[in-house]
Design a protein around this motif. Sequence first.
Motif, mmCIF file in Angstrom:
data_model
loop_
_atom_site.group_PDB
_atom_site.id
_atom_site.type_symbol
_atom_site.label_atom_id
_atom_site.label_comp_id
_atom_site.label_asym_id
_atom_site.label_seq_id
_atom_site.Cartn_x
_atom_site.Cartn_y
_atom_site.Cartn_z
ATOM 1 N N TRP A 21 0.839 -1.205 0.000
ATOM 2 C CA TRP A 21 0.000 0.000 0.000
ATOM 3 C C TRP A 21 0.866 1.244 0.000
ATOM 4 C CZ3 TRP A 21 1.216 2.932 4.256
ATOM 5 C CH2 TRP A 21 1.667 2.263 5.403
ATOM 6 N N SER A 23 0.354 5.603 1.193
ATOM 7 C CA SER A 23 -0.494 6.460 2.019
ATOM 8 C C SER A 23 -0.003 7.898 1.930
ATOM 9 C CB SER A 23 -0.435 5.978 3.472
ATOM 10 O OG SER A 23 -1.162 6.839 4.320
ATOM 11 N N ARG A 25 -0.552 11.271 3.767
ATOM 12 C CA ARG A 25 -1.080 11.683 5.073
ATOM 13 C C ARG A 25 -1.337 13.184 5.075
ATOM 14 N NH1 ARG A 25 2.497 6.837 7.777
ATOM 15 N NH2 ARG A 25 0.935 5.290 7.236
ATOM 16 N N HIS A 38 -5.934 10.364 5.735
ATOM 17 C CA HIS A 38 -5.009 9.870 4.711
ATOM 18 C C HIS A 38 -5.785 9.419 3.476
ATOM 19 C CE1 HIS A 38 -2.944 7.902 8.486
ATOM 20 N NE2 HIS A 38 -3.237 9.156 8.684
ATOM 21 N N THR A 40 -5.239 6.517 0.802
ATOM 22 C CA THR A 40 -4.428 5.299 0.731
ATOM 23 C C THR A 40 -4.790 4.498 -0.518
ATOM 24 O OG1 THR A 40 -4.331 5.149 3.139
ATOM 25 C CG2 THR A 40 -3.942 3.138 1.944
ATOM 26 N N ILE A 42 -4.429 0.566 -1.838
ATOM 27 C CA ILE A 42 -4.051 -0.825 -1.545
ATOM 28 C C ILE A 42 -3.829 -1.481 -2.903
ATOM 29 C CG2 ILE A 42 -4.704 -2.940 -0.335
ATOM 30 C CD1 ILE A 42 -4.764 -0.406 1.460
ATOM 31 N N ILE A 50 -3.178 -6.584 9.433
ATOM 32 C CA ILE A 50 -3.215 -5.319 10.178
ATOM 33 C C ILE A 50 -3.862 -5.553 11.544
ATOM 34 C CG2 ILE A 50 -4.162 -2.966 10.201
ATOM 35 C CD1 ILE A 50 -4.170 -3.021 7.147
ATOM 36 N N TYR A 52 -4.493 -2.661 14.489
ATOM 37 C CA TYR A 52 -4.252 -1.338 15.068
ATOM 38 C C TYR A 52 -4.578 -1.358 16.556
ATOM 39 C CZ TYR A 52 -3.736 0.326 10.280
ATOM 40 O OH TYR A 52 -3.317 0.505 8.993
ATOM 41 N N GLU A 57 -9.619 3.225 13.462
ATOM 42 C CA GLU A 57 -9.535 3.668 12.075
ATOM 43 C C GLU A 57 -10.885 3.485 11.381
ATOM 44 O OE1 GLU A 57 -7.544 1.238 9.186
ATOM 45 O OE2 GLU A 57 -6.888 2.937 7.993
ATOM 46 N N VAL A 59 -12.398 3.577 7.365
ATOM 47 C CA VAL A 59 -11.888 3.490 5.991
ATOM 48 C C VAL A 59 -13.058 3.570 5.015
ATOM 49 C CG1 VAL A 59 -10.575 2.067 4.359
ATOM 50 C CG2 VAL A 59 -10.020 1.982 6.804
ATOM 51 N N TYR A 85 -15.737 0.846 6.279
ATOM 52 C CA TYR A 85 -15.558 -0.103 7.392
ATOM 53 C C TYR A 85 -14.806 0.598 8.512
ATOM 54 C CZ TYR A 85 -10.764 -1.447 5.894
ATOM 55 O OH TYR A 85 -9.429 -1.453 5.552
ATOM 56 N N LEU A 95 -6.445 -7.342 4.984
ATOM 57 C CA LEU A 95 -6.987 -6.439 3.970
ATOM 58 C C LEU A 95 -6.484 -6.878 2.600
ATOM 59 C CD1 LEU A 95 -8.462 -3.836 3.184
ATOM 60 C CD2 LEU A 95 -6.375 -2.573 3.800
ATOM 61 N N CYS A 106 -8.892 7.408 4.824
ATOM 62 C CA CYS A 106 -8.761 6.783 6.143
ATOM 63 C C CYS A 106 -8.599 7.859 7.211
ATOM 64 C CB CYS A 106 -7.524 5.891 6.204
ATOM 65 S SG CYS A 106 -7.355 4.761 4.811
ATOM 66 N N PHE A 108 -7.658 8.280 11.372
ATOM 67 C CA PHE A 108 -7.091 7.614 12.551
ATOM 68 C C PHE A 108 -7.253 8.469 13.800
ATOM 69 C CE2 PHE A 108 -4.943 5.093 9.416
ATOM 70 C CZ PHE A 108 -4.582 3.906 10.047
ATOM 71 N N HIS A 118 3.487 -0.650 9.346
ATOM 72 C CA HIS A 118 3.133 -1.772 10.218
ATOM 73 C C HIS A 118 4.384 -2.502 10.710
ATOM 74 C CE1 HIS A 118 -0.581 -1.492 7.544
ATOM 75 N NE2 HIS A 118 -0.959 -1.098 8.741
ATOM 76 N N TYR A 124 0.734 -0.230 14.362
ATOM 77 C CA TYR A 124 1.450 1.043 14.309
ATOM 78 C C TYR A 124 1.818 1.434 15.737
ATOM 79 C CZ TYR A 124 -0.045 2.296 9.513
ATOM 80 O OH TYR A 124 -0.241 2.350 8.157
HETATM 81 C C1 9YT Z 1 -6.758 0.729 5.120
HETATM 82 C C2 9YT Z 1 -5.438 0.679 5.794
HETATM 83 O O1 9YT Z 1 -5.316 0.651 6.990
HETATM 84 N N1 9YT Z 1 -4.386 0.667 4.952
HETATM 85 C C3 9YT Z 1 -3.034 0.717 5.442
HETATM 86 C C4 9YT Z 1 -2.472 2.115 5.392
HETATM 87 C C5 9YT Z 1 -3.188 3.067 6.330
HETATM 88 N N2 9YT Z 1 -4.503 3.381 5.876
HETATM 89 C C6 9YT Z 1 -2.411 4.373 6.402
HETATM 90 O O2 9YT Z 1 -1.413 4.419 7.115
HETATM 91 O O3 9YT Z 1 -2.805 5.339 5.743
#
Ligand code: 9YT
Length: 133
Positions: A21, A23, A25, A38, A40, A42, A50, A52, A57, A59, A85, A95, A106, A108, A118, A124
């Motif tokens: 992926w 991202s 930010r 963010h 993102t 995929i 994943i 968290y 989060e 999405v 989600y 994912l 996304c 957070f 990750h 994270y």
């Molecule tokens: C959907 C998700 O968690 N993807 C991984 C990257 C995350 N969204 C990010 O750090 O932006």
Amino acid sequence: MIVRTLAECRHSDRYVKTETWDSTRMLLKSDNMGFSFHITTIFAGTETPIHYQNHLEAVYCISGEGEVETVDDGKIYPIRPGTLYVLDKHDKHLLRATTADIQCACVFNPPLNGKEVHDENGVYPLEAEAVVE
Ligand code: 9YT
């Protein structure tokens, strides 16, 4: 007021890319909004584990196609444009983008510092390296 474009953020330290992926930010902890935001992508044909543990989060899928599987119960939820989600229980999940890259927005809470990727458990850290501007 803060005004930014995806293009300018993508060409800055706010852009992070891994094997499965990337991202951009657009809002981070240093922006003092209480959340990070963010955009993102995929990558099609990939699976990302994943978990968290330190963050919530949400999405929202803008485009593409895939699925998310919650590890504890094996449930699979399709992801299509328009699907939201929400990992409200720190759900451990897999994912997958299937036939096409998934682009999603996304959010957070707490906000990311900027350089999070990750770890080996899909987590994270709470305090990662910040973007310096
Ligand atoms: C959907 C998700 O968690 N993807 C991984 C990257 C995350 N969204 C990010 O750090 O932006």
